[in-house]
Design a protein around this motif. Structure first.
Motif, PDB file in Angstrom:
ATOM      1  N   LEU A   1       6.030  37.215 -46.672  1.00 29.13           N
ATOM      2  CA  LEU A   1       4.878  37.095 -47.562  1.00 29.13           C
ATOM      3  C   LEU A   1       3.770  36.245 -46.954  1.00 29.13           C
ATOM      4  O   LEU A   1       2.596  36.443 -47.243  1.00 29.13           O
ATOM      5  CB  LEU A   1       5.317  36.508 -48.905  1.00 29.13           C
TER       6      LEU A   1
ATOM      7  N   LEU B   1       4.685  42.143 -54.714  1.00 31.32           N
ATOM      8  CA  LEU B   1       3.411  42.856 -54.652  1.00 31.32           C
ATOM      9  C   LEU B   1       3.106  43.571 -55.964  1.00 31.32           C
ATOM     10  O   LEU B   1       1.942  43.710 -56.357  1.00 31.32           O
ATOM     11  CB  LEU B   1       3.427  43.862 -53.505  1.00 31.32           C
TER      12      LEU B   1
ATOM     13  N   ARG C   1      -0.175  37.356 -53.638  1.00 28.69           N
ATOM     14  CA  ARG C   1       0.072  38.504 -52.774  1.00 28.69           C
ATOM     15  C   ARG C   1       0.177  39.739 -53.660  1.00 28.69           C
ATOM     16  O   ARG C   1       1.058  39.814 -54.536  1.00 28.69           O
ATOM     17  CB  ARG C   1       1.369  38.327 -51.966  1.00 28.69           C
TER      18      ARG C   1
ATOM     19  N   TYR D   1       0.087  30.807 -53.671  1.00 33.00           N
ATOM     20  CA  TYR D   1      -0.504  31.976 -53.026  1.00 33.00           C
ATOM     21  C   TYR D   1      -0.504  33.138 -54.005  1.00 33.00           C
ATOM     22  O   TYR D   1       0.297  33.181 -54.950  1.00 33.00           O
ATOM     23  CB  TYR D   1       0.312  32.397 -51.795  1.00 33.00           C
TER      24      TYR D   1
END
Length: 245
Positions: free
Chosen positions: A109, A89, A185, A183
Protein backbone atom coordinates in the motif's frame (compact mmCIF):
# COMPACT_ATOMS: atom_id res chain seq x y z
CA UNK A 1 -22.29 -1.47 14.27
CA UNK A 2 -18.83 -1.52 12.71
CA UNK A 3 -17.48 -4.97 11.90
CA UNK A 4 -13.82 -5.15 13.00
CA UNK A 5 -11.41 -8.02 12.34
CA UNK A 6 -8.25 -8.16 14.48
CA UNK A 7 -5.46 -10.04 12.71
CA UNK A 8 -2.40 -11.24 14.63
CA UNK A 9 0.27 -13.65 13.43
CA UNK A 10 0.12 -15.24 16.93
CA UNK A 11 3.64 -16.67 16.94
CA UNK A 12 5.43 -14.88 19.80
CA UNK A 13 2.73 -15.86 22.28
CA UNK A 14 3.02 -19.53 21.29
CA UNK A 15 6.82 -19.74 21.15
CA UNK A 16 7.96 -17.34 23.89
CA UNK A 17 6.95 -17.76 27.53
CA UNK A 18 7.80 -14.14 28.33
CA UNK A 19 5.36 -12.89 25.71
CA UNK A 20 2.76 -15.47 26.69
CA UNK A 21 2.92 -14.19 30.26
CA UNK A 22 2.13 -10.65 29.08
CA UNK A 23 -0.53 -11.71 26.54
CA UNK A 24 -1.94 -15.08 27.63
CA UNK A 25 -4.90 -14.68 25.23
CA UNK A 26 -2.65 -13.43 22.45
CA UNK A 27 -2.24 -9.84 21.33
CA UNK A 28 -5.43 -10.26 19.31
CA UNK A 29 -7.25 -11.37 22.44
CA UNK A 30 -6.00 -8.38 24.44
CA UNK A 31 -7.04 -6.00 21.69
CA UNK A 32 -10.47 -7.62 21.43
CA UNK A 33 -10.98 -7.30 25.20
CA UNK A 34 -9.83 -3.68 25.20
CA UNK A 35 -12.01 -2.68 22.27
CA UNK A 36 -15.12 -4.54 23.46
CA UNK A 37 -16.55 -1.56 25.43
CA UNK A 38 -16.55 0.57 22.27
CA UNK A 39 -19.45 -1.37 20.76
CA UNK A 40 -17.75 -2.85 17.71
CA UNK A 41 -18.69 -6.22 16.24
CA UNK A 42 -15.33 -7.93 16.82
CA UNK A 43 -13.73 -11.07 15.42
CA UNK A 44 -10.12 -12.29 15.43
CA UNK A 45 -8.00 -14.10 12.85
CA UNK A 46 -4.48 -15.55 12.96
CA UNK A 47 -1.77 -16.62 10.56
CA UNK A 48 -2.10 -20.39 10.94
CA UNK A 49 -5.83 -20.52 10.27
CA UNK A 50 -6.91 -21.58 6.77
CA UNK A 51 -6.34 -18.61 4.43
CA UNK A 52 -4.83 -16.87 7.50
CA UNK A 53 -8.39 -16.42 8.76
CA UNK A 54 -8.94 -13.83 6.01
CA UNK A 55 -11.29 -15.62 3.65
CA UNK A 56 -13.22 -13.64 1.08
CA UNK A 57 -16.31 -14.03 3.26
CA UNK A 58 -14.51 -12.60 6.30
CA UNK A 59 -12.96 -9.68 4.43
CA UNK A 60 -16.15 -8.83 2.57
CA UNK A 61 -17.90 -8.49 5.92
CA UNK A 62 -15.09 -6.47 7.55
CA UNK A 63 -15.34 -2.69 7.81
CA UNK A 64 -11.93 -2.21 9.45
CA UNK A 65 -9.01 -4.64 9.69
CA UNK A 66 -6.34 -4.40 12.42
CA UNK A 67 -2.94 -5.94 11.61
CA UNK A 68 -0.15 -7.04 14.00
CA UNK A 69 2.79 -9.06 12.70
CA UNK A 70 6.50 -9.47 13.39
CA UNK A 71 8.15 -12.88 13.10
CA UNK A 72 6.38 -14.25 10.06
CA UNK A 73 5.79 -11.48 7.52
CA UNK A 74 7.24 -13.74 4.81
CA UNK A 75 4.75 -16.51 5.58
CA UNK A 76 1.77 -14.37 4.67
CA UNK A 77 0.47 -15.58 1.32
CA UNK A 78 0.72 -13.14 -1.57
CA UNK A 79 -2.78 -14.22 -2.57
CA UNK A 80 -4.14 -13.05 0.78
CA UNK A 81 -2.10 -9.83 0.62
CA UNK A 82 -3.63 -9.08 -2.79
CA UNK A 83 -7.08 -9.88 -1.41
CA UNK A 84 -6.64 -7.45 1.50
CA UNK A 85 -5.14 -4.83 -0.81
CA UNK A 86 -8.17 -4.92 -3.09
CA UNK A 87 -10.54 -4.65 -0.14
CA UNK A 88 -8.69 -1.54 1.06
CA UNK A 89 -8.94 0.01 -2.40
CA UNK A 90 -12.65 -0.81 -2.33
CA UNK A 91 -13.12 1.02 0.98
CA UNK A 92 -12.18 -1.26 3.91
CA UNK A 93 -10.21 0.55 6.60
CA UNK A 94 -6.80 -0.78 7.72
CA UNK A 95 -4.97 -0.12 10.98
CA UNK A 96 -1.37 -1.32 11.00
CA UNK A 97 0.16 -1.71 14.45
CA UNK A 98 3.78 -1.59 15.64
CA UNK A 99 6.00 -4.06 13.74
CA UNK A 100 3.32 -4.37 11.08
CA UNK A 101 5.34 -1.64 9.35
CA UNK A 102 7.24 -4.54 7.70
CA UNK A 103 4.09 -6.42 6.68
CA UNK A 104 3.68 -7.20 3.00
CA UNK A 105 0.31 -5.47 2.92
CA UNK A 106 1.69 -2.22 4.36
CA UNK A 107 4.64 -2.18 1.95
CA UNK A 108 2.30 -2.84 -0.99
CA UNK A 109 0.00 0.00 0.00
CA UNK A 110 2.95 2.32 0.61
CA UNK A 111 4.47 1.45 -2.78
CA UNK A 112 7.88 0.56 -1.34
CA UNK A 113 9.91 -2.62 -0.86
CA UNK A 114 10.84 -1.64 2.68
CA UNK A 115 9.38 0.55 5.40
CA UNK A 116 12.66 0.43 7.32
CA UNK A 117 13.49 2.29 10.54
CA UNK A 118 15.87 2.29 13.52
CA UNK A 119 14.99 0.21 16.58
CA UNK A 120 16.29 -0.65 20.03
CA UNK A 121 14.98 -2.67 23.01
CA UNK A 122 16.16 -0.90 26.17
CA UNK A 123 13.10 -0.43 28.40
CA UNK A 124 12.85 3.25 27.41
CA UNK A 125 10.17 5.75 28.28
CA UNK A 126 8.17 6.79 25.23
CA UNK A 127 6.19 10.01 25.02
CA UNK A 128 3.71 10.19 22.14
CA UNK A 129 2.96 13.84 21.43
CA UNK A 130 -0.32 14.79 19.80
CA UNK A 131 0.66 16.81 16.72
CA UNK A 132 -2.85 17.32 15.38
CA UNK A 133 -5.20 17.84 18.35
CA UNK A 134 -8.18 18.46 16.04
CA UNK A 135 -7.85 15.05 14.40
CA UNK A 136 -10.60 12.55 15.39
CA UNK A 137 -7.97 9.86 16.06
CA UNK A 138 -6.65 12.05 18.91
CA UNK A 139 -10.10 12.57 20.49
CA UNK A 140 -10.07 12.19 24.26
CA UNK A 141 -6.27 12.24 24.48
CA UNK A 142 -4.36 15.03 26.21
CA UNK A 143 -1.15 16.63 24.97
CA UNK A 144 0.69 13.31 25.04
CA UNK A 145 0.61 9.67 26.09
CA UNK A 146 3.50 8.47 28.24
CA UNK A 147 4.55 4.81 28.24
CA UNK A 148 6.97 3.81 30.97
CA UNK A 149 8.66 1.10 28.87
CA UNK A 150 8.57 0.51 25.14
CA UNK A 151 10.76 -0.53 22.24
CA UNK A 152 12.36 2.42 20.45
CA UNK A 153 11.58 3.12 16.82
CA UNK A 154 13.58 5.98 15.32
CA UNK A 155 13.80 8.05 12.18
CA UNK A 156 14.36 7.83 9.34
CA UNK A 157 11.13 5.89 8.79
CA UNK A 158 11.12 4.94 5.10
CA UNK A 159 7.49 5.68 4.27
CA UNK A 160 5.92 8.10 1.80
CA UNK A 161 5.02 11.49 3.21
CA UNK A 162 1.79 10.82 5.13
CA UNK A 163 -1.49 12.50 4.32
CA UNK A 164 -1.73 13.45 8.00
CA UNK A 165 0.65 13.29 10.94
CA UNK A 166 -1.21 12.71 14.22
CA UNK A 167 1.49 11.58 16.70
CA UNK A 168 5.26 12.00 17.05
CA UNK A 169 7.13 9.95 19.65
CA UNK A 170 10.11 10.99 21.73
CA UNK A 171 12.20 8.27 23.36
CA UNK A 172 14.38 8.41 26.46
CA UNK A 173 17.48 7.63 24.37
CA UNK A 174 16.90 10.75 22.27
CA UNK A 175 15.25 9.54 19.06
CA UNK A 176 11.97 10.75 17.60
CA UNK A 177 9.54 8.90 15.34
CA UNK A 178 6.38 9.54 13.30
CA UNK A 179 4.22 7.24 15.39
CA UNK A 180 0.75 8.00 14.07
CA UNK A 181 0.27 8.59 10.34
CA UNK A 182 -2.66 8.30 7.96
CA UNK A 183 -3.05 7.58 4.26
CA UNK A 184 -5.81 7.21 1.70
CA UNK A 185 -5.57 4.51 -0.95
CA UNK A 186 -8.47 4.18 -3.38
CA UNK A 187 -11.60 4.46 -1.24
CA UNK A 188 -9.82 3.05 1.83
CA UNK A 189 -8.21 4.78 4.81
CA UNK A 190 -5.05 3.56 6.54
CA UNK A 191 -3.74 4.41 10.02
CA UNK A 192 -0.29 3.28 11.16
CA UNK A 193 0.18 3.41 14.96
CA UNK A 194 3.59 2.58 16.43
CA UNK A 195 3.23 1.37 20.08
CA UNK A 196 2.78 -2.31 20.90
CA UNK A 197 5.99 -4.31 21.39
CA UNK A 198 5.14 -7.89 22.34
CA UNK A 199 7.02 -7.99 25.68
CA UNK A 200 5.35 -4.87 27.10
CA UNK A 201 1.72 -4.55 28.28
CA UNK A 202 1.06 -1.61 25.95
CA UNK A 203 -2.26 -2.92 24.67
CA UNK A 204 -3.71 -2.84 28.18
CA UNK A 205 -3.11 0.93 28.34
CA UNK A 206 -6.50 2.66 28.16
CA UNK A 207 -5.21 5.63 26.17
CA UNK A 208 -3.53 3.40 23.59
CA UNK A 209 -6.75 1.41 23.20
CA UNK A 210 -8.69 4.68 22.93
CA UNK A 211 -6.48 5.78 20.04
CA UNK A 212 -7.01 2.46 18.27
CA UNK A 213 -10.78 2.71 18.78
CA UNK A 214 -10.70 6.26 17.42
CA UNK A 215 -8.72 4.92 14.48
CA UNK A 216 -11.38 2.31 13.79
CA UNK A 217 -14.10 4.95 13.70
CA UNK A 218 -11.98 7.19 11.47
CA UNK A 219 -11.05 4.39 9.04
CA UNK A 220 -14.60 3.07 8.69
CA UNK A 221 -15.87 2.94 5.10
CA UNK A 222 -17.43 6.15 3.84
CA UNK A 223 -20.56 6.23 1.72
CA UNK A 224 -18.73 7.94 -1.12
CA UNK A 225 -19.11 7.68 -4.87
CA UNK A 226 -17.42 4.66 -6.40
CA UNK A 227 -14.91 5.79 -9.04
CA UNK A 228 -15.31 4.50 -12.58
CA UNK A 229 -12.25 3.73 -14.71
CA UNK A 230 -11.62 2.87 -18.35
CA UNK A 231 -13.27 4.00 -21.56
CA UNK A 232 -16.20 6.34 -20.90
CA UNK A 233 -19.11 7.43 -23.06
CA UNK A 234 -19.69 11.20 -23.21
CA UNK A 235 -22.35 12.62 -20.92
CA UNK A 236 -23.58 14.93 -23.67
CA UNK A 237 -23.16 15.38 -27.39
CA UNK A 238 -19.67 16.37 -28.45
CA UNK A 239 -19.60 18.87 -31.26
CA UNK A 240 -17.04 17.96 -33.90
CA UNK A 241 -13.95 20.00 -34.54
CA UNK A 242 -14.69 23.04 -36.70
CA UNK A 243 -12.58 23.12 -39.87
CA UNK A 244 -11.57 26.57 -41.09
CA UNK A 245 -12.62 27.41 -44.67
Amino acid sequence: MLKVTIWNEFRHEVQDAEVREVYPKGIHGALADGLAPYGFDLRTATLDEPEHGLTEEVLNSTDVLLWWGHLAHGEVSDEIVNRVHQRVLDGMGLIVLHSGHCAKIFAKLMGTNTCALKWREADETERLWVINPAHPIAAGIGEYIELEREEMYGEHFNIPAPDELVFISWFEGGEVFRSGVTYHRGRGKIFYFRPGHETYPTYYNEQIVRVIANGVNWAAPSDTARPVYGHAQPLQEIRGKVTAL
